[in-house]
Design a protein around this motif. Structure first.
Motif, PDB file in Angstrom:
ATOM      1  N   GLU A  27       5.464   4.327  -3.682  1.00  0.00           N
ATOM      2  CA  GLU A  27       6.309   3.842  -2.583  1.00  0.00           C
ATOM      3  C   GLU A  27       5.614   4.034  -1.245  1.00  0.00           C
ATOM      4  N   GLU A  28       4.987   5.184  -1.059  1.00  0.00           N
ATOM      5  CA  GLU A  28       4.276   5.441   0.190  1.00  0.00           C
ATOM      6  C   GLU A  28       3.078   4.506   0.333  1.00  0.00           C
ATOM      7  N   ALA A  29       2.334   4.298  -0.742  1.00  0.00           N
ATOM      8  CA  ALA A  29       1.176   3.401  -0.694  1.00  0.00           C
ATOM      9  C   ALA A  29       1.607   1.972  -0.362  1.00  0.00           C
ATOM     10  N   ARG A  30       2.704   1.538  -0.931  1.00  0.00           N
ATOM     11  CA  ARG A  30       3.194   0.186  -0.650  1.00  0.00           C
ATOM     12  C   ARG A  30       3.604   0.047   0.815  1.00  0.00           C
ATOM     13  N   ALA A  31       4.155   1.110   1.392  1.00  0.00           N
ATOM     14  CA  ALA A  31       4.526   1.065   2.809  1.00  0.00           C
ATOM     15  C   ALA A  31       3.281   1.065   3.706  1.00  0.00           C
ATOM     16  N   LEU A  32       2.259   1.810   3.307  1.00  0.00           N
ATOM     17  CA  LEU A  32       1.016   1.874   4.095  1.00  0.00           C
ATOM     18  C   LEU A  32       0.189   0.606   3.995  1.00  0.00           C
ATOM     19  N   PRO A  34       1.178  -2.840   2.806  1.00  0.00           N
ATOM     20  CA  PRO A  34       2.059  -3.888   2.275  1.00  0.00           C
ATOM     21  C   PRO A  34       1.318  -5.182   1.930  1.00  0.00           C
ATOM     22  N   GLU A  35       0.217  -5.428   2.593  1.00  0.00           N
ATOM     23  CA  GLU A  35      -0.534  -6.662   2.334  1.00  0.00           C
ATOM     24  C   GLU A  35      -1.231  -6.647   0.978  1.00  0.00           C
ATOM     25  N   LEU A  36      -1.320  -5.499   0.356  1.00  0.00           N
ATOM     26  CA  LEU A  36      -1.978  -5.390  -0.942  1.00  0.00           C
ATOM     27  C   LEU A  36      -0.992  -5.467  -2.112  1.00  0.00           C
ATOM     28  N   GLN A  37       0.288  -5.546  -1.804  1.00  0.00           N
ATOM     29  CA  GLN A  37       1.294  -5.503  -2.864  1.00  0.00           C
ATOM     30  C   GLN A  37       2.046  -6.827  -2.963  1.00  0.00           C
ATOM     31  N   GLU A  38       2.268  -7.247  -4.168  1.00  0.00           N
ATOM     32  CA  GLU A  38       3.147  -8.384  -4.410  1.00  0.00           C
ATOM     33  C   GLU A  38       4.573  -7.858  -4.521  1.00  0.00           C
ATOM     34  N   ALA A  39       5.517  -8.614  -4.017  1.00  0.00           N
ATOM     35  CA  ALA A  39       6.915  -8.172  -4.030  1.00  0.00           C
ATOM     36  C   ALA A  39       7.405  -7.841  -5.439  1.00  0.00           C
ATOM     37  N   ALA A  40       6.946  -8.578  -6.430  1.00  0.00           N
ATOM     38  CA  ALA A  40       7.413  -8.385  -7.810  1.00  0.00           C
ATOM     39  C   ALA A  40       6.518  -7.442  -8.618  1.00  0.00           C
ATOM     40  N   ALA A  41       5.584  -6.777  -7.970  1.00  0.00           N
ATOM     41  CA  ALA A  41       4.659  -5.889  -8.690  1.00  0.00           C
ATOM     42  C   ALA A  41       5.431  -4.775  -9.398  1.00  0.00           C
ATOM     43  N   THR A  42       5.003  -4.470 -10.601  1.00  0.00           N
ATOM     44  CA  THR A  42       5.647  -3.389 -11.346  1.00  0.00           C
ATOM     45  C   THR A  42       5.152  -2.047 -10.803  1.00  0.00           C
TER      46      THR A  42
END
Length: 139
Positions: A27-32, A34-42
């Motif tokens: 969760e912290e990595a996704r917040a830091l 966000p451009e590297l994460q897809e919204a539907a990523a598991t």
């Protein structure tokens, strides 16, 4: 290993405490980043501990507050993985204690080189690694 109220124990990387910590780290990595994460990523999961690997959980009393792992790269080197401490327990020395224990375990496994990877937005982590003797190398 125990230091004051902080206790570091070998853990099952697929156990409840490890997966709870992994979710918090993700969760912290996704917040830091966000451009590297897809919204539907598991959400990530942990594989079983490999031979000559280890997974550690740090506890304060009964609360899991940090984690770290070693993953073999080859006969003489391993990667420090999953080093994470809950924000509520940072700046208490938890990450350093985990890293010191990982280094101790690495020596017992016969590793001579430890590597790790961290993001450029994680300045506190980078300062910790440098203070512990790690140096930056090319990817």
């Amino acid at each position: 290993m125990t230091s004051g109220r902080i206790r570091i124990e070998v853990a099952d990387p697929q156990g409840a405490a490890a997966l709870t910590m992994l979710r918090a780290a993700a969760e912290e990595a996704r917040a830091l980043y966000p451009e590297l994460q897809e919204a539907a990523a598991t959400w990530p999961t942990n594989p079983p501990t490999p031979a000559r690997g280890i997974y550690l959980i740090a506890h304060v009393d009964t609360l899991a507050v940090g984690m770290g792992a070693l993953r073999p790269l080859d006969e003489l080197s391993a990667e420090v993985r999953r080093l994470y401490v809950l924000p509520s327990h940072r700046r208490l020395g938890v990450a350093r204690l985990i890293l010191v224990e990982l280094e101790r375990q690495a020596l017992q496994f016969g590793y001579r080189v430890l590597r790790l990877e961290t993001g450029d937005r994680q300045q506190a982590a980078r300062r910790l690694y440098e203070a512990c003797g790690f140096r930056r190398i090319e990817a």
